[in-house]
Design an enzyme around this catalytic site. Structure first.
Site, PDB file in Angstrom:
ATOM      1  N   ASN A  43       0.503  -1.471   0.061  1.00 48.25           N
ATOM      2  CA  ASN A  43      -0.290  -0.445  -0.452  1.00 48.25           C
ATOM      3  C   ASN A  43       0.862   1.506  -0.478  1.00 48.25           C
ATOM      4  OD1 ASN A  43      -2.716  -1.515  -0.082  1.00 48.25           O
ATOM      5  ND2 ASN A  43      -3.070  -1.652   2.207  1.00 48.25           N
ATOM      6  N   GLY A 244      -3.778   5.223   6.443  1.00 47.05           N
ATOM      7  CA  GLY A 244      -2.955   5.818   6.952  1.00 47.05           C
ATOM      8  C   GLY A 244      -1.166   5.002   5.996  1.00 47.05           C
ATOM      9  N   ASP A 245      -1.554   4.577   5.434  1.00 42.77           N
ATOM     10  CA  ASP A 245      -0.164   3.855   4.511  1.00 42.77           C
ATOM     11  C   ASP A 245      -0.728   4.922   3.065  1.00 42.77           C
ATOM     12  OD1 ASP A 245       0.283   1.542   5.831  1.00 42.77           O
ATOM     13  OD2 ASP A 245      -1.636   0.834   4.054  1.00 42.77           O
ATOM     14  N   SER A 284      -7.851   2.994  -3.309  1.00 42.12           N
ATOM     15  CA  SER A 284      -8.630   3.526  -3.796  1.00 42.12           C
ATOM     16  C   SER A 284      -7.624   4.641  -3.737  1.00 42.12           C
ATOM     17  CB  SER A 284      -9.740   3.788  -1.834  1.00 42.12           C
ATOM     18  OG  SER A 284      -8.078   4.120  -0.891  1.00 42.12           O
TER      19      SER A 284
END
Length: 306
Positions: A43, A244-245, A284
């Site tokens: 990610n 967060g990633d 996303s």
């Protein structure tokens, strides 16, 4: 020179979308199921590459069908996978339940990631060419420590996301330049819940800390400097799985480009805000033109309010 090297996990995310997550012993009916390439390492690599960084990935995928999809997703996003190993057996998987509030609960099964407990020939050479090494805790600690210590030997900045949260050995902390926990991870590591107090406690172990605070933004603290808080854009979250990633990947790109920390945090929070408005993990994550356009909109809006 490779701007960013990521040493970490690759997982296939098996995502179930439900109105409300089940309690222990409860069965609920979901509305949708998806398989989405993810893993905290992958990610962060995808997020950084889409944000415009030059990125290479060190990790492992399995010999199952998921392994091919995971490798292909990284490559399509522009991540160098020359040192992404193939380990006999299944790839890592993450079993994720996402509710209508955008919250999630996750069970990770390491699979091939469990083999990344050491550096192999070529790994340290690649790390030595980087401006930053991104690390997380979904591979064995031995591999994380080996990567961090290699980065330290070559003067490469280490950025550690301490997730899943666990006690951090002294040798890893000694080789960490920037620690990026969320508020829950920070509280666990520091032994205190209030974010500013947690940051101050963590600065006794590492030189810089950025604590992500979800919708409240992020907090930066460094030794000898006044703490700084950056607000997050107000958006309706659909799925917070990779927020967060996305933040860490975009933050790394901004820092490698030489942006000051406040500007880097604003840009990274913009990227994260875009990601939570879409379902999935890697699927996303926004591309650089989207981040730049949204950041400019935020800047104009702030100027108008003043």
């Amino acid at each position: 020179m490779t701007g960013i090297v990521v040493l970490g996990s690759t997982n296939m995310d098996l995502v179930a979308y439900v109105a409300k997550a089940p309690q222990r012993g409860e069965t609920v009916t979901g509305r949708e199921f998806r398989t989405v390439p993810g893993g905290k390492g992958a990610n962060q690599a995808v997020a950084a590459a889409r944000a415009g960084g030059e990125v290479a990935m060190i990790g492992a995928v399995g010999t199952d069908d998921f392994g091919g999809r995971l490798r292909a997703t990284l490559e399509v996003s522009g991540v160098d996978t020359d040192l992404l190993r193939t380990a006999e057996g299944p790839s890592g998987t993450a079993h994720i339940v996402v509710d209508d509030e955008g919250g999630n609960a996750i069970v990770v099964i390491p699979g091939a990631n469990a083999t990344v407990d050491h550096l192999t020939p070529g790994d340290e050479t690649l790390i030595a060419t980087a401006n930053a090494l991104l690390l997380q805790l979904e591979i064995p600690l031995g591999g994380v420590i080996a990567g961090a210590e290699a980065a330290r030997r070559h003067g490469v900045r280490t950025v550690l996301t301490p997730a899943p949260a666990q006690p951090l050995p002294p040798e890893l902390l000694a080789a960490t330049d920037l620690l990026v926990p969320n508020e829950h991870e920070a509280a666990l590591l520091a032994g205190v819940a209030e974010p500013l107090a947690a940051a101050e406690a963590l600065l006794r172990q590492v030189p810089e800390v950025v604590i992500t605070l979800g919708g409240a933004g992020s907090l930066y603290a460094a030794r000898g400097m006044e703490p700084l808080t950056v607000a997050a854009p107000r958006v309706r979250a659909v799925d917070t799985t990779a927020a967060g990633d996305t933040f860490v990947g975009a933050l790394a790109v901004a820092l490698v480009e030489g942006r000051p920390m406040p500007e880097a945090m604003i840009w990274a929070s913009t990227a994260a805000a875009l990601s939570v408005q879409r379902p999935g993990a890697s699927s996303s994550m926004p591309y650089r033109p989207e981040i730049d356009a949204e950041a400019q909109t935020r800047t104009r809006s702030a100027a108008t309010r003043r």
